[in-house]
Scaffold this active site. Structure first.
Site, PDB file in Angstrom:
ATOM      1  CE  LYS A  81     -50.076  69.360  19.888  1.00  0.00           C
ATOM      2  NZ  LYS A  81     -50.593  68.043  20.328  1.00  0.00           N
ATOM      3  NE  ARG A 101     -46.742  68.938  25.569  1.00  0.00           N
ATOM      4  CZ  ARG A 101     -46.395  68.489  24.363  1.00  0.00           C
ATOM      5  NH1 ARG A 101     -45.762  69.275  23.525  1.00  0.00           N
ATOM      6  NH2 ARG A 101     -46.712  67.268  23.994  1.00  0.00           N
ATOM      7  NE  ARG A 153     -47.304  59.960  16.491  1.00  0.00           N
ATOM      8  CZ  ARG A 153     -47.391  61.061  17.224  1.00  0.00           C
ATOM      9  NH1 ARG A 153     -47.903  62.164  16.706  1.00  0.00           N
ATOM     10  NH2 ARG A 153     -46.987  61.066  18.475  1.00  0.00           N
ATOM     11  NE  ARG A 185     -43.522  60.982  19.293  1.00  0.00           N
ATOM     12  CZ  ARG A 185     -44.155  62.116  19.563  1.00  0.00           C
ATOM     13  NH1 ARG A 185     -44.478  62.923  18.573  1.00  0.00           N
ATOM     14  NH2 ARG A 185     -44.460  62.440  20.790  1.00  0.00           N
ATOM     15  NE  ARG A 205     -47.141  61.613  24.145  1.00  0.00           N
ATOM     16  CZ  ARG A 205     -47.252  61.128  22.912  1.00  0.00           C
ATOM     17  NH1 ARG A 205     -47.220  59.830  22.705  1.00  0.00           N
ATOM     18  NH2 ARG A 205     -47.385  61.926  21.901  1.00  0.00           N
TER      19      ARG A 205
HETATM   20  P1  AMP Z   1     -44.799  66.051  21.216  1.00  0.00           P
HETATM   21  O1  AMP Z   1     -43.939  65.660  20.073  1.00  0.00           O
HETATM   22  O2  AMP Z   1     -45.313  67.455  21.128  1.00  0.00           O
HETATM   23  O3  AMP Z   1     -45.896  65.042  21.496  1.00  0.00           O
HETATM   24  O4  AMP Z   1     -43.857  66.038  22.511  1.00  0.00           O
HETATM   25  C1  AMP Z   1     -43.216  64.847  22.926  1.00  0.00           C
HETATM   26  C2  AMP Z   1     -42.687  65.025  24.341  1.00  0.00           C
HETATM   27  O5  AMP Z   1     -41.730  66.084  24.368  1.00  0.00           O
HETATM   28  C3  AMP Z   1     -43.729  65.400  25.369  1.00  0.00           C
HETATM   29  O6  AMP Z   1     -44.423  64.271  25.880  1.00  0.00           O
HETATM   30  C4  AMP Z   1     -42.844  66.070  26.426  1.00  0.00           C
HETATM   31  O7  AMP Z   1     -42.133  65.101  27.168  1.00  0.00           O
HETATM   32  C5  AMP Z   1     -41.852  66.825  25.557  1.00  0.00           C
HETATM   33  N1  AMP Z   1     -42.330  68.195  25.204  1.00  0.00           N
HETATM   34  C6  AMP Z   1     -42.597  68.681  23.965  1.00  0.00           C
HETATM   35  N2  AMP Z   1     -42.999  69.959  24.024  1.00  0.00           N
HETATM   36  C7  AMP Z   1     -42.987  70.288  25.341  1.00  0.00           C
HETATM   37  C8  AMP Z   1     -43.323  71.470  26.059  1.00  0.00           C
HETATM   38  N3  AMP Z   1     -43.774  72.574  25.437  1.00  0.00           N
HETATM   39  N4  AMP Z   1     -43.182  71.452  27.420  1.00  0.00           N
HETATM   40  C9  AMP Z   1     -42.736  70.357  28.065  1.00  0.00           C
HETATM   41  N5  AMP Z   1     -42.428  69.208  27.449  1.00  0.00           N
HETATM   42  C10 AMP Z   1     -42.547  69.160  26.090  1.00  0.00           C
END
Ligand code: AMP
Length: 215
Positions: free
Chosen positions: A13, A88, A124, A157, A168
């Site tokens: 994404k 989400r 990554r 990360r 996740r």
């Molecule tokens: P990402 O970079 O999209 O993989 O997000 C990393 C982490 O940020 C996720 O595992 C959640 O802990 C938090 N996070 C990001 N976007 C959301 C969202 N829309 N709702 C809840 N938690 C989020």
């Protein structure tokens, strides 16, 4: 127009959103990036979000919606944006419709298998300065572990550890995957194969968008 990118963690994404920003001038809004930024800046919101992120859990909606609302209100989002990692949950999808109602949207679901994702996310790396995304197997930087654009040493990360990746993925299956049903019922959901190389995934995204633009 807003483009919503659905798909499990590591499905591509973020990389797709980067390319759409570059090619179509639509700002990329990654709630993960916004929350990581707040955590790095040690703001009160960032401090509250940090633990959830480290465990691979969802950050509570009030925090996510606060960073999203602030970002969407900026002038560069007037003509549209790409959402990476939001919504989400069903509640977040409803909040988005309240926050920015009536905006036409295309939802792209990038489907990927868990084993491929664990392998991909373990390789990554990200640039802590400009957030460019690399993969030591499929998209390595030119110089060993340094960002091509600004030379910053690349980082992993903290949530890209195999056990957190699995969590996740579990959270994705439980809370986010059901959203595809919602968007399919509304119309405008497009499923694409995310198991291949990012160039192939992006080519499919472009085909969807071009097809939609021609309708
Ligand atoms: P990402 O970079 O999209 O993989 O997000 C990393 C982490 O940020 C996720 O595992 C959640 O802990 C938090 N996070 C990001 N976007 C959301 C969202 N829309 N709702 C809840 N938690 C989020």
């Amino acid at each position: 127009m807003r483009i919503i990118l659905l798909g499990p963690p590591g499905s591509g994404k973020g990389s797709v959103a980067d390319r759409l920003e570059r090619d179509r001038g639509l700002p990329k809004i990654s709630t993960g990036d916004l929350l990581r930024g707040a955590a790095r800046d040690d703001t009160p919101l960032g401090r509250r979000a940090r633990g959830y992120m480290e465990r691979g859990e969802l950050v509570p909606d009030d925090l996510v919606l606060a960073v999203l609302a602030e970002r969407i209100a900026r002038p560069d989002c007037r003509d549209g944006y790409v959402l990476d990692g939001f919504p989400r949950t069903a509640a977040q999808a409803e909040s988005l419709e309240r926050l920015d109602p009536g905006r036409p949207e295309i939802v792209i679901d990038i489907r990927s298998d868990e084993d491929i994702i664990v392998r991909r996310l373990s390789a990554r790396r990200v640039c802590p300065r400009c957030h460019a995304i690399y993969n030591m197997v499929s998209r390595p930087p030119r110089e060993d572990e340094r960002c091509d654009d600004d030379g910053t040493p690349l980082a992993r990360r903290p949530d890209d550890r195999p056990e957190v990746i699995r969590e996740r993925f579990r959270v994705y299956r439980e809370s986010t995957a059901p959203l595809t049903g919602r968007y399919a019922a509304k119309g405008g959901l497009h499923g694409i194969d995310g198991n291949g190389a990012i160039e192939d995934v992006y080519a499919e995204v472009r085909r969807v968008l071009d097809r939609e633009a021609g309708r």
